[in-house]
Design an enzyme around this catalytic site. Structure first.
Site: not given
Ligand code: NDP
Ligand code: OXD
Length: 319
Positions: A234, A282
């Site tokens: 993000r 994005h």
């Molecule tokens: P998940 O919820 O599966 O994974 C999130 C990861 O981030 C977890 O490993 C979590 O740790 C870690 N995390 C969260 N907070 C912290 C913190 N404070 N410190 C350290 N690690 C942290 O999410 P996804 O992998 O499915 O997606 C990740 C992000 O990708 C989405 O939230 C979205 O914002 C972004 N995204 C962007 C897209 C794009 O087109 N650019 C498309 C899709 C998604 P833990 O495992 O310990 O919980």
């Molecule tokens: C998502 C994105 O969160 O597209 O899936 O950013």
């Protein structure tokens, strides 16, 4: 048993594909601006909302709402609302979206690893010159966020031969990936990382985390000759002025940004012409209505059979 699409992107596509996936249901939609222009009575029958940046006043007009589905993997667009209806929030976890993100991450890692900017400059100058190319096994890719998307990218990068390390909130054990957790281990993780891939959700803890201090902590003496930052999580997690400055003064050898503090990125942003930056609007992993409607329909059917919902967001963690 109505399904409401409340999305600022592609509401017509989602309506069409949800109707195809659940022909026995009524599927209605808001406009792209989030307004509902149908009969107010229709809202009383809505049990499921499929939302991307929905309006809170609309969500509050749904007395029979049972589940709120995010049309993306990220849910910050919902967590940012002043209040949420007291129903489970389910986010997208789908092989189609995961494959798209994995592809984007590998594309960008290889772009920087194989020195695409330098070769592009040489091509423009009609220069035939080979640059020293480190082997993947000598380059460390550090992934911030070892969730669904981070783990998938880590797996493929490790199979390509990179040394992969990862950082998450809670401690993890991942085959072929050295892992670090929490603030206490962040510096040790960054100090080994040459190519940093951020796949974090946007929460109060991850806001503006990709700043000058973090960039300065990345490994500088690796075989690539300087660190690289890739952010497809993000834009709220990055400090764009710091990234721009680091690209211009050479602290960062390169970067790839798919997400921005404000989207669309303003035409006057200096990032548009920052050196050695790959900028995409994005699109790293778009939510494809045709592919994702099938999984959402399956979830709804399973929920109605009394099975537990999957990929439910923890409102306390915010992701
Ligand atoms: P998940 O919820 O599966 O994974 C999130 C990861 O981030 C977890 O490993 C979590 O740790 C870690 N995390 C969260 N907070 C912290 C913190 N404070 N410190 C350290 N690690 C942290 O999410 P996804 O992998 O499915 O997606 C990740 C992000 O990708 C989405 O939230 C979205 O914002 C972004 N995204 C962007 C897209 C794009 O087109 N650019 C498309 C899709 C998604 P833990 O495992 O310990 O919980
Ligand atoms: C998502 C994105 O969160 O597209 O899936 O950013």
């Amino acid at each position: 048993m109505t399904i409401l699409i409340a999305s600022t992107f592609d509401p017509d596509g989602w309506t069409r594909h949800m109707r195809a996936a659940m022909p026995d249901r009524r599927v209605i939609a808001t406009t792209r601006r989030g307004e509902f222009e149908g009969a107010p009575d229709d809202l009383e029958t809505v049990r499921y909302v499929l939302a991307w940046k929905p309006r809170i006043d609309l969500l509050e007009r749904l007395p029979r709402l049972e589940v709120l589905f995010s049309l993306g993997a990220g849910v910050d667009h919902l967590m940012a609302l002043p209040r949420l209806p007291g129903v489970p929030v389910v986010r997208i976890v789908d092989p189609d979206l995961t494959a798209r993100m994995t592809e984007y991450v590998v594309w960008q890692v290889l772009h920087h690893h194989r020195q695409a900017f330098a070769y592009r400059r040489q091509q423009a100058a009609r220069q035939w010159r080979d640059l020293r190319q480190p082997a993947a096994r000598h380059v460390t890719v550090g992934i911030m966020g070892l969730g669904v998307l981070g783990l998938s990218a880590a797996d493929l990068l490790a199979r390509l031969g990179f040394r992969v390390i990862g950082w998450s909130r809670s401690a993890k054990s991942v085959p072929d990936v050295e892992t670090f957790a929490g603030e206490a281990e962040l510096e040790r993780f960054l100090g080994q990382t040459e190519i940093l891939v951020a796949l974090l959700p946007l929460t109060p803890e991850t806001q503006r985390i990709l700043d000058r201090k973090l960039i300065a902590a990345l490994r500088k003496d690796g075989p690539l000759g300087g660190p690289v930052l890739i952010n497809a999580g993000r834009g709220g997690s990055q400090v764009e002025a710091d990234i721009d400055a680091a690209l211009r003064d050479g602290t960062l050898k390169g970067a790839s940004l798919d997400v921005f503090e404000q989207e669309p990125l303003a035409p006057e942003s200096p990032l548009w012409n920052a050196p050695n930056l790959v900028l995409t609007p994005h699109v790293a992993a778009v939510s494809d209505a045709a592919a994702l409607s099938i999984g959402i329909a399956e979830q709804i059917r399973a929920f109605e059979r009394g099975e537990p919902l999957r990929n439910v967001v923890d409102p306390k963690r915010g992701y």
